[in-house]
Design a protein around this motif. Structure first.
Motif, short mmCIF file in Angstrom:
data_model
loop_
_atom_site.label_atom_id
_atom_site.label_comp_id
_atom_site.label_asym_id
_atom_site.label_seq_id
_atom_site.Cartn_x
_atom_site.Cartn_y
_atom_site.Cartn_z
N THR A 170 52.18 24.53 5.67
CA THR A 170 51.59 25.84 5.40
C THR A 170 52.19 26.49 4.15
OG1 THR A 170 53.17 26.81 6.97
CG2 THR A 170 50.98 26.32 7.79
N ALA A 174 50.13 27.67 0.81
CA ALA A 174 50.21 29.04 0.33
C ALA A 174 50.71 29.10 -1.11
CB ALA A 174 51.11 29.86 1.25
N ILE A 286 55.01 37.42 5.86
CA ILE A 286 53.77 36.95 6.49
C ILE A 286 52.58 37.33 5.62
CG2 ILE A 286 52.27 37.19 8.51
CD1 ILE A 286 54.82 37.65 10.17
N GLY A 287 52.67 38.50 4.98
CA GLY A 287 51.60 38.94 4.08
C GLY A 287 51.41 38.02 2.89
N TYR A 289 51.36 34.87 2.97
CA TYR A 289 50.45 33.81 3.40
C TYR A 289 49.03 34.34 3.59
CZ TYR A 289 54.60 30.97 4.40
OH TYR A 289 55.75 30.26 4.29
N THR A 290 48.90 35.49 4.24
CA THR A 290 47.55 36.01 4.51
C THR A 290 46.82 36.36 3.23
OG1 THR A 290 48.45 38.24 4.78
CG2 THR A 290 48.20 36.91 6.77
N SER A 291 47.55 36.82 2.20
CA SER A 291 46.90 37.19 0.95
C SER A 291 46.50 35.98 0.11
CB SER A 291 47.81 38.12 0.13
OG SER A 291 49.01 37.46 -0.20
N GLY A 294 44.28 33.62 3.44
CA GLY A 294 43.27 34.32 4.21
C GLY A 294 43.84 34.88 5.50
N GLU A 295 43.10 35.82 6.09
CA GLU A 295 43.58 36.50 7.29
C GLU A 295 43.81 35.53 8.45
OE1 GLU A 295 44.51 39.58 7.80
OE2 GLU A 295 44.15 40.08 5.70
N TRP A 296 43.03 34.44 8.49
CA TRP A 296 43.17 33.48 9.58
C TRP A 296 44.58 32.91 9.68
CZ3 TRP A 296 44.99 28.63 8.59
CH2 TRP A 296 44.97 28.21 7.26
N SER A 297 45.27 32.88 8.53
CA SER A 297 46.58 32.21 8.48
C SER A 297 47.71 33.10 8.96
CB SER A 297 46.88 31.75 7.06
OG SER A 297 47.06 32.87 6.21
N GLY A 298 47.47 34.42 9.05
CA GLY A 298 48.57 35.33 9.34
C GLY A 298 49.34 34.98 10.59
#
Length: 438
Positions: A170, A174, A286-287, A289-291, A294-298
């Motif tokens: 992951t 990212a 964590i943000g 990764y999500t940024s 995508g949100e799915w990864s948070g």
């Protein structure tokens, strides 16, 4: 770089090269699991957020320079069958081992507290817990002690490999997504402070203190190698130990670079200041990764980051008591008796050391945690200032009388090691001057 040692201590049947290397894998992954903790998730990300990729070269250079000091751990086991703690006893005597344990005791507790509070921050962010980070950290330490004491080396080895694999995948994804957002400048004008300044030097030492980890990890690595050899009933040769170690070491270096790049691409490029609290900073990580993914990864990535930090906590809750127990055995064993027959894993001294370090870490969590950032800087700086001493002990142990002359490290790696010691001493003196005199 080193000449091979005898391949085993038993009359095990010959095995293929592939099987030999596969059987050796374990301690190197535990090295990576212990290293990829606060130094990567906290300090590398913060370095990227504040300095872009300006400190990336220094971080990679520090990891390269420190290589011999860490490698001498598994190397010593491969040629003697003994851990570095036993090597210290045979090379320098019981007094040095006792001083080492005495000095390390508070440092180890501080590192446990630092890892626990970071792990607690991730847990609090993921689950939106109302409990304070120190309270969550206490629960994690208690649970970690129970798992480690009952599961032993085999459990630790298996859990660590699974979670390191998840986080590595992951994190690489990212990082690739963050690459287009990075300002590719050797030292960005937007860095937190000029390159040639006392502020940058102080920050650099704080970042490099545990990069890729505290040098005590070399001792833990040697103890894990010793435990693996006992579990398998034979000793790995130097070549197999080196392959196992290199995989973990290079992996830790790559992931350190990844966290710097993510911090630079997602936070520095947008002017996001790293949060001072453990939970707030964990949310920012964590943000990252999500940024980018995508949100799915948070939640998925948050879980993997938490589990790897938890694995880091488990490795130190095993490795630190293991180290102190080995030191206790080395100090209390009568002179003239070379072979240690007492067990380390699961022994009473091991349990006492685990409980003692945990209680001291909990005390630190509730008394010295006024500022997460200042606390983390303190941990890193202390680790860095001790590094030259440990690197020196490891160098002379690997070249000491307990290692046959024909099996000692090559001239190249010895020169590399001495260069590392000199660099660590000079940087430590520079830090002390900039921090307290200048």
């Amino acid at each position: 770089m080193t000449r091979p040692s005898p391949t085993a201590t038993t009359s095990a049947p010959p095995r293929s090269t592939y099987a030999k290397y596969l059987a050796a894998l374990g301690p190197g992954f535990l090295f990576a699991g212990a290293a990829i903790g606060t130094s990567h998730v906290v300090q590398s990300t913060r370095a990227g957020a504040e300095y872009g990729i300006g400190l990336l070269g220094f971080i990679l250079l520090a990891i390269l320079i420190k290589y011999p000091a860490f490698f001498f751990g598994p190397f010593y086991v491969s040629v003697t069958g003994k851990s570095l703690i036993e090597g210290y006893r045979r090379t320098f005597g019981k007094t040095v081992v006792a001083l080492f344990a005495l000095v390390q005791l508070p440092v180890l507790a501080i590192i446990i507290a630092a890892i626990a509070i970071t792990t607690a921050g991730l847990a609090g962010s993921l689950l939106s817990l109302s409990l304070g980070a120190p309270t969550i950290a206490v629960v994690l330490i208690a649970g970690g002690c129970l798992l480690t004491y009952t599961g032993g080396y085999r459990m630790l080895d298996w859990v660590n490999k699974v979670f390191i694999g998840i986080l590595s995948l992951t994190t690489l994804l990212a990082t690739l997504a963050a690459l287009p957002m990075v300002e590719w400048s050797l030292y960005p004008a937007t860095a937190a402070s000029p390159l040639f300044s006392a502020a940058t030097l102080v920050t650099l030492v704080a970042v490099l203190g545990l990069m890729p980890s505290d040098i005590t990890l070399a001792i833990m690595n040697s103890l894990w190698s010793e435990a693996r050899n006992k579990a398998r009933g034979e000793r790995c040769d130097t070549e197999a130990e080196k392959v196992d170690f290199d995989i973990g070491y290079i992996g830790a270096a790559i992931l350190a670079a990844c966290f710097v790049i993510m911090g630079a691409g997602v936070m520095h490029s947008q002017g996001i200041t790293p949060a001072d609290g453990a939970v707030g900073f964990a949310s920012q990580v964590i943000g990252l990764y999500t940024s980018t993914l995508g949100e799915w990864s948070g939640f998925v990535v948050g879980i993997s980051a938490f589990t790897v930090m938890l694995t880091t906590l488990l490795t130190v809750l095993d490795g630190f008591p293991r180290m102190l127990t080995a030191a206790y055995h080395a100090i209390t064993r009568p002179d003239g008796i070379e072979e240690e027959t007492r067990r380390v894993e699961g022994s009473r001294p091991y349990l006492i050391a685990m409980l003692g370090l945990s209680l001291l870490a909990i005390l630190i969590l509730f008394t010295l945690m006024g500022s997460f950032r200042l606390f983390m800087d303190f941990v890193m700086v202390v680790a860095f200032l001790i590094s030259p001493i440990l690197a020196t002990l490891n160098h002379f142990t690997a070249n000491g009388a307990s290692v046959p002359a024909e099996l000692r490290p090559s001239r190249l790696i010895n020169a590399w090691s001495l260069l590392a010691i000199a660099a660590l001493v000079l940087l430590s003196l520079g830090y002390l001057y900039a921090r307290f005199i200048h």
